[in-house]
Design an enzyme around this catalytic site. Structure first.
Site, mmCIF file in Angstrom:
data_model
loop_
_atom_site.group_PDB
_atom_site.id
_atom_site.type_symbol
_atom_site.label_atom_id
_atom_site.label_comp_id
_atom_site.label_asym_id
_atom_site.label_seq_id
_atom_site.Cartn_x
_atom_site.Cartn_y
_atom_site.Cartn_z
ATOM 1 N N HIS A 133 10.985 4.815 0.461
ATOM 2 C CA HIS A 133 9.700 4.236 0.064
ATOM 3 C C HIS A 133 8.614 5.299 0.295
ATOM 4 O O HIS A 133 7.731 5.138 1.136
ATOM 5 C CB HIS A 133 9.428 2.947 0.854
ATOM 6 C CG HIS A 133 8.409 2.047 0.226
ATOM 7 N ND1 HIS A 133 8.649 0.736 -0.096
ATOM 8 C CD2 HIS A 133 7.128 2.270 -0.138
ATOM 9 C CE1 HIS A 133 7.567 0.185 -0.620
ATOM 10 N NE2 HIS A 133 6.621 1.101 -0.655
ATOM 11 N N TYR A 186 2.474 -7.049 -9.755
ATOM 12 C CA TYR A 186 1.243 -7.572 -9.152
ATOM 13 C C TYR A 186 0.245 -8.148 -10.149
ATOM 14 O O TYR A 186 -0.481 -9.070 -9.814
ATOM 15 C CB TYR A 186 0.525 -6.448 -8.380
ATOM 16 C CG TYR A 186 1.248 -6.017 -7.126
ATOM 17 C CD1 TYR A 186 2.266 -5.061 -7.165
ATOM 18 C CD2 TYR A 186 0.940 -6.591 -5.901
ATOM 19 C CE1 TYR A 186 2.933 -4.670 -6.017
ATOM 20 C CE2 TYR A 186 1.606 -6.209 -4.747
ATOM 21 C CZ TYR A 186 2.600 -5.257 -4.808
ATOM 22 O OH TYR A 186 3.265 -4.885 -3.670
ATOM 23 N N TRP A 229 -1.768 3.011 2.106
ATOM 24 C CA TRP A 229 -1.780 4.358 1.514
ATOM 25 C C TRP A 229 -3.192 4.943 1.469
ATOM 26 O O TRP A 229 -3.889 4.889 2.473
ATOM 27 C CB TRP A 229 -1.086 4.319 0.141
ATOM 28 C CG TRP A 229 0.270 3.653 0.210
ATOM 29 C CD1 TRP A 229 0.606 2.430 -0.297
ATOM 30 C CD2 TRP A 229 1.467 4.151 0.870
ATOM 31 N NE1 TRP A 229 1.937 2.147 -0.016
ATOM 32 C CE2 TRP A 229 2.474 3.188 0.696
ATOM 33 C CE3 TRP A 229 1.780 5.320 1.569
ATOM 34 C CZ2 TRP A 229 3.776 3.335 1.190
ATOM 35 C CZ3 TRP A 229 3.077 5.475 2.068
ATOM 36 C CH2 TRP A 229 4.045 4.502 1.877
ATOM 37 N N ASN A 247 8.908 -4.874 -8.862
ATOM 38 C CA ASN A 247 7.629 -5.017 -8.153
ATOM 39 C C ASN A 247 6.572 -5.339 -9.190
ATOM 40 O O ASN A 247 6.449 -4.625 -10.195
ATOM 41 C CB ASN A 247 7.236 -3.718 -7.435
ATOM 42 C CG ASN A 247 8.037 -3.487 -6.168
ATOM 43 O OD1 ASN A 247 8.916 -4.271 -5.835
ATOM 44 N ND2 ASN A 247 7.725 -2.419 -5.470
ATOM 45 N N GLU A 275 9.645 2.279 -6.576
ATOM 46 C CA GLU A 275 8.583 2.689 -7.494
ATOM 47 C C GLU A 275 8.541 4.188 -7.774
ATOM 48 O O GLU A 275 7.579 4.877 -7.392
ATOM 49 C CB GLU A 275 7.225 2.226 -6.960
ATOM 50 C CG GLU A 275 7.149 0.740 -6.715
ATOM 51 C CD GLU A 275 5.726 0.250 -6.456
ATOM 52 O OE1 GLU A 275 4.835 1.085 -6.268
ATOM 53 O OE2 GLU A 275 5.518 -0.973 -6.456
ATOM 54 N N ARG A 305 12.850 -7.461 3.288
ATOM 55 C CA ARG A 305 12.973 -6.144 2.653
ATOM 56 C C ARG A 305 12.124 -5.151 3.447
ATOM 57 O O ARG A 305 10.917 -5.337 3.591
ATOM 58 C CB ARG A 305 12.492 -6.201 1.203
ATOM 59 C CG ARG A 305 12.422 -4.820 0.579
ATOM 60 C CD ARG A 305 11.969 -4.831 -0.889
ATOM 61 N NE ARG A 305 11.956 -3.476 -1.381
ATOM 62 C CZ ARG A 305 10.882 -2.846 -1.865
ATOM 63 N NH1 ARG A 305 9.717 -3.472 -1.977
ATOM 64 N NH2 ARG A 305 10.962 -1.601 -2.251
ATOM 65 N N GLU A 330 8.644 -7.074 -4.736
ATOM 66 C CA GLU A 330 7.258 -7.115 -4.259
ATOM 67 C C GLU A 330 6.418 -7.893 -5.238
ATOM 68 O O GLU A 330 6.602 -7.778 -6.452
ATOM 69 C CB GLU A 330 6.615 -5.723 -4.166
ATOM 70 C CG GLU A 330 6.971 -4.926 -2.955
ATOM 71 C CD GLU A 330 6.325 -3.541 -2.953
ATOM 72 O OE1 GLU A 330 5.174 -3.410 -3.404
ATOM 73 O OE2 GLU A 330 6.993 -2.602 -2.507
HETATM 74 C C1 GCO Z 1 4.389 -0.492 -3.574
HETATM 75 C C2 GCO Z 1 3.902 -0.461 -2.658
HETATM 76 C C3 GCO Z 1 3.354 -1.013 -1.474
HETATM 77 C C4 GCO Z 1 1.896 -1.254 -1.617
HETATM 78 C C5 GCO Z 1 1.641 -2.477 -2.449
HETATM 79 C C6 GCO Z 1 0.207 -2.853 -2.541
HETATM 80 O O1 GCO Z 1 5.643 -0.421 -3.478
HETATM 81 O O2 GCO Z 1 3.576 -0.499 -4.514
HETATM 82 O O3 GCO Z 1 5.201 -0.396 -2.391
HETATM 83 O O4 GCO Z 1 3.685 -0.006 -0.593
HETATM 84 O O5 GCO Z 1 1.349 -1.402 -0.374
HETATM 85 O O6 GCO Z 1 2.072 -2.244 -3.733
HETATM 86 O O7 GCO Z 1 -0.514 -1.849 -3.144
#
Ligand code: GCO
Length: 480
Positions: A123, A312, A439, A310, A170, A77, A381
């Site tokens: 993105h 985390y 970022w 996505n 996102e 991706r 992600e």
């Molecule tokens: C996202 C982000 C990534 C970041 C990752 C880690 O889509 O949130 O796409 O660009 O780098 O989440 O923070």
């Protein structure tokens, strides 16, 4: 009792994004995106950094593909830089053939290596010219037309080579971080210590609305004119953390958890799957939250072939008393890393917001699956940074057991969601193939399964997690 598994045609691989890896901002006719200009504002990015060099992936496509092959990835991706393809961004601006052909060749090379491209159209790196010309997302009518035109240029150029399209990555981040906190480009906020311009009480909601309509318009374009002959699928990628109540015995905290999920995810998810904004958002935001016209809702509702997820981490959520602030964007709650009993939600990482909690992943998949009628998920992600990783000597840094453990936990939780909860999940791309420009955190925070030596000609070194991911999937994916 059989252990949890993933379906036999499950696709796994890695993810990146253009501005975070490519570098070469002026090469072959590319123009500035809002991230190029944002990075030039003093104080916005840790270390005063930018994506100017990043991983230099624009020049190292062969090396990146070789890594993907070495790691046995089935899918990659990545995102296209709009300002490489249409440097000034608009529907009446010229297409830059060199920029476009760079990506066409990249896709050909991926396919030749046996790797499926999963292409994100957007993105976060909006052509700066569109922000300057009409305020980018804040001008819905202009933005939607320009985005649809850009999407069509890409659909046309890649044709049947690309089977997975992601319209936006996102939108919550683009809207909230770009127009409320001002931490991300274009950096607009009501907080006058951070920016001279912006209105956090209205702009994020306008931005989000424009993105939804633009997503719907691009999906309609793909379905009307490309899908039948090119055979791809198209969807949006939404981010969101799981929520646990700070005090499980307090109904107000339990409600606050739902509200937080709605403000973070259902803002977009409900529009796409249910054809409306969540009631909790309407109640708090009133007419600051735009309304859909009949024509808009016809574009947006039902516009996902798959749900790009996505994910985390998780947070504990505590309700707040009194009235919500006019600039509040999360449903009048407080997000915490510990609960009332003093337990932590997960270990610390290098990212202040990221405390891993694999069970939360499974719970969120089920929550989404139930709310949206069992859509097909691609996890686009998931990954982690490591506390202090950047300061370790190379040898220790490459032995990233913490990241391996993260992937064991999260992939296992996804297999449980599939096997036990019946969630239809068909793919997973780990964030990220390599360390990259994180970022506002610059290069201090690393998310890669590959170490990139920014002081050593961007040389790549596989970490332990790079090969571990394939080993984990071998355990879960059904053979027959
Ligand atoms: C996202 C982000 C990534 C970041 C990752 C880690 O889509 O949130 O796409 O660009 O780098 O989440 O923070």
């Amino acid at each position: 009792m059989s252990h949890s598994h993933l379906p036999k045609d499950f696709l796994w691989g890695f993810a990146t994004a253009s501005y975070q890896i490519e570098g070469a901002p002026h090469k072959d006719g590319r123009a500035d995106s809002i991230w190029d200009t944002f990075c030039r504002i003093p104080g916005k990015i840790a270390g005063g950094e930018s994506g100017e060099r990043a991983c230099d992936s624009y020049h190292r496509t062969a090396e990146d593909i070789a890594l993907l092959k070495q790691y046995r990835a089935q899918v990659y991706r990545f995102s296209l830089s709009w300002s490489r393809i249409i440097p000034l961004g608009g529907r009446n601006d010229p297409v830059n053939e060199k920029g476009l052909q760079h990506y066409v060749k990249f896709v050909d090379d991926l396919l030749a290596a046996g790797i499926q491209p999963m292409v994100t159209l957007f993105h976060w790196d909006l052509p700066d010219a569109l922000d300057k010309r009409y305020g980018g997302f804040l001008n819905k009518d202009e933005f939607v037309k320009d985005y649809e035109n850009y999407a069509r240029v890409c659909f046309e150029a890649f044709g049947s080579k690309v089977k997975f399209w992601i319209t936006f990555n996102e939108p919550w981040c683009s809207s909230i971080l770009g127009y409320s906190t001002g931490l991300f480009a274009p950096g607009r906020t009501s907080d006058r210590s951070k920016s001279a311009v912006g209105d956090s009480s209205t702009e994020p909601w306008i931005a989000g609305h424009s993105i939804l309509i633009a997503h719907g318009a691009a999906v309609k374009a793909y379905r009307d004119d490309f899908k039948a002959k090119d055979g791809g699928q198209i969807g949006i990628t939404l981010n969101g953390d799981w929520t646990e109540p700070w005090d499980p015995n307090d109904p107000a905290d339990r409600e606050a958890c739902e509200r937080k999920l709605e403000f973070a995810i259902s803002w977009f998810g409900d529009a796409i799957y249910l054809g409306k904004y969540p009631d909790s958002m309407r109640k708090q935001l009133g007419d600051r939250l735009p309304t859909f016209t009949a024509e808009e809702i016809a574009l947006v509702q039902g516009s996902n072939d798959f749900y790009g997820m996505n994910h985390y981490c998780a947070n504990y959520i505590k309700h707040k008393d009194g009235e919500a602030d006019i600039n509040d964007f999360s449903g009048h709650i407080q997000a915490l890393y510990h609960n009332k009993a003093g337990e932590v939600i997960g270990p610390e990482t290098q990212s202040f917001w990221l405390h891993p909690n694999p069970l939360g992943f499974r719970k969120l998949m089920k929550w989404l699956s139930d709310r949206y009628g069992g859509p097909t998920f691609y996890v686009t992600e998931s990954g982690t940074s490591l506390k202090g990783e950047n300061d370790l000597p190379l040898e220790e840094l490459l032995d990233d057991e913490f990241r391996c453990e993260y992937f064991r936990g999260y992939i296992g939780a996804m297999a449980d969601a599939h096997t036990i909860d019946g969630v239809d999940v068909r793919g997973y791309t780990a964030w990220s193939l390599m360390d990259n420009f994180e970022w506002a955190e610059g290069y201090e925070t690393r998310f890669g399964v590959t170490y990139v030596d920014y002081d050593g000609d961007q040389k790549r070194y596989p970490k332990k997690s790079a090969m571990e991911i394939g080993a984990i999937f071998d355990k879960y994916i059904e053979k027959e």
